[in-house]
Design an enzyme around this catalytic site. Structure first.
Site, PDB file in Angstrom:
ATOM      1  N   CYS A  85       0.836  -1.203   0.000  1.00 42.32           N
ATOM      2  CA  CYS A  85       0.000   0.000   0.000  1.00 42.32           C
ATOM      3  C   CYS A  85       0.872   1.255   0.000  1.00 42.32           C
ATOM      4  O   CYS A  85       1.354   1.685   1.052  1.00 42.32           O
ATOM      5  CB  CYS A  85      -0.923   0.003   1.214  1.00 42.32           C
ATOM      6  SG  CYS A  85      -2.015   1.432   1.259  1.00 42.32           S
ATOM      7  N   CYS A 134      -0.505   4.112   2.053  1.00 47.24           N
ATOM      8  CA  CYS A 134      -0.301   3.962   3.502  1.00 47.24           C
ATOM      9  C   CYS A 134       1.156   4.229   3.879  1.00 47.24           C
ATOM     10  O   CYS A 134       1.439   4.867   4.890  1.00 47.24           O
ATOM     11  CB  CYS A 134      -0.640   2.543   3.954  1.00 47.24           C
ATOM     12  SG  CYS A 134      -2.098   1.831   3.225  1.00 47.24           S
ATOM     13  N   ASP A 135       2.084   3.699   3.108  1.00 51.30           N
ATOM     14  CA  ASP A 135       3.479   3.653   3.554  1.00 51.30           C
ATOM     15  C   ASP A 135       4.440   4.552   2.769  1.00 51.30           C
ATOM     16  O   ASP A 135       5.550   4.822   3.233  1.00 51.30           O
ATOM     17  CB  ASP A 135       4.011   2.203   3.461  1.00 51.30           C
ATOM     18  CG  ASP A 135       3.232   1.262   4.354  1.00 51.30           C
ATOM     19  OD1 ASP A 135       2.731   1.730   5.392  1.00 51.30           O
ATOM     20  OD2 ASP A 135       3.097   0.076   4.013  1.00 51.30           O
TER      21      ASP A 135
END
Ligand code: NDP
Length: 343
Positions: free
Chosen positions: A164, A167-168
């Site tokens: 992701c 997300c990261d």
């Protein structure tokens, strides 16, 4: 035991990611005494969904210093437990506050459901069965991985392999480095475009000589001077001990193998929604995501059955959107139960 002898719940929540626990918090506070099948999915024997495989979460509001995915899910669980949410363990339902801090692997998954008549019949994978006046399905989806040993090791340890980018990708470890994205669908392009904000260069590894992504997305990727396409290219291995240092590649046309130094690798080869246990009883798209009659609401086409989180959302797939959908599902279930005279 016949079905009539089974306990009847007002609301059963299936799933224990942000959607499931948020639905539980709202349902418990509305005195619906929810029962959660928290599961032991994602191949890890852990409840808690995809966040259990995430390291740092920096974009969930309320955590200004960030929080790890497992820590965040523990907090969600404890908040649901505070209001006496019950969770199905291998010893039957136990009020959450009695098991706070215990290993999640004792929680049962749902093996099957019968939604053909009310109350609905639910069977856990450890043998626990119950009936439910209403059901909230919040089983989520799991990211697909290549299945390489080093990929899994570095993903679980926060070593620079992730499924992701949103997300990261903004983590300091990825700044100004060359990053790789595996896949060529809309998600892969979206993730690659997002990573161009931080990376010095983004390499897209495409296993065919064309992309699956929509035309407009393809054009966007091809027009970016920070994205380099590698056609007919597959990742054979991920290199690095504590942190990724690169990948081993193969050109599947020439069989030529090569290595490339990378500071991060992002998988974008699709997600699998966890809907197999429904056995086709609800409307799904070709990938298995639930298709809701009104996408802005949580109701499915079966009265009394609601859906929340990634299981019915292949577009946003964020913890915060899933939590919002869990809230909506609990409120919808509460109102529907009241209309049925179940208080
Ligand atoms: P897709 O299934 O559309 O694409 C998956 C990509 O990964 C394909 O390029 C596929 O290659 C590749 N792939 C699959 N397995 C492997 C493997 N083992 N090794 C290498 N490559 C692999 O998934 P997405 O997540 O991209 O999209 C899912 C759905 O969500 C789609 O309908 C998409 O349109 C939609 N979506 C829409 C967005 C938007 O509108 N903004 C944003 C994101 C998603 P191959 O083509 O060879 O099979």
């Amino acid at each position: 035991m016949t079905n009539q002898d089974l306990p009847t719940e007002k609301v059963v929540i299936i799933g224990s990611g942000p959607a499931g626990w948020t639905a539980a918090i709202y349902a418990a506070r509305a005195s619906l005494d929810p029962l959660v099948f928290a599961g032991r999915s994602q191949g890890t024997l852990l409840a808690g969904g995809q966040l259990m495989l995430t390291t740092e979460v920096e974009n969930y509001p309320g955590f200004p210093d960030g929080v790890t995915g497992p820590e965040m899910m523990q907090k969600f669980f404890e908040q649901a437990a505070r209001f006496d949410t019950r969770v199905v363990t291998d010893d039957g339902p136990i009020a959450g506050k009695d098991i706070t801090g215990k290993l999640f692997s004792i929680f049962q998954d749902v093996k099957s459901v019968d939604l053909s008549k009310r109350p609905f019949h639910i069977v856990g994978d450890g043998g626990y069965e119950c009936l439910a006046e209403s059901v909230i399905i919040a089983t989520g989806a799991s990211a697909k991985w290549l299945g390489l040993e080093n990929e899994q090791r570095l993903a679980k340890s926060g070593g620079g392999v992730s499924a992701c980018a949103v997300c990261d990708g903004a983590l300091p470890m990825f700044r100004d480095s060359e990053l790789g994205v595996v896949g060529a669908g809309d998600t892969a392009v979206e993730e690659a475009m997002y990573l161009t904000k931080f990376a010095s260069k983004v390499h897209m590894f495409v296993r065919r000589d064309e992309m699956r992504a929509s035309k407009v997305m393809q054009e966007r990727a091809l027009a970016s001077d920070k994205i380099q396409m590698h056609w007919n290219t597959e990742v054979l291995d991920v290199l690095g001990d504590d942190k990724i240092t690169g990948v081993k590649l193969i050109n599947n046309q020439t069989n030529e193998e090569s290595e490339m130094a990378l500071g991060g690798l992002f998988m974008a080869i699709g997600h699998t929604p966890i809907t197999q246990f429904l056995d086709g009883q609800l409307k799904m798209d070709e990938t298995g995501y639930l298709v809701l009659p009104d996408p802005g609401r949580s109701m499915t086409e079966i009265e009394g059955v609601f859906a929340a989180g990634d299981v019915s959302d292949h577009i946003y797939r964020q913890a915060v959107t899933a939590a919002g959908m869990g809230c909506k599902a609990a409120i919808d279930a509460e109102r529907w139960l009241a209309e049925q005279g179940v208080e």
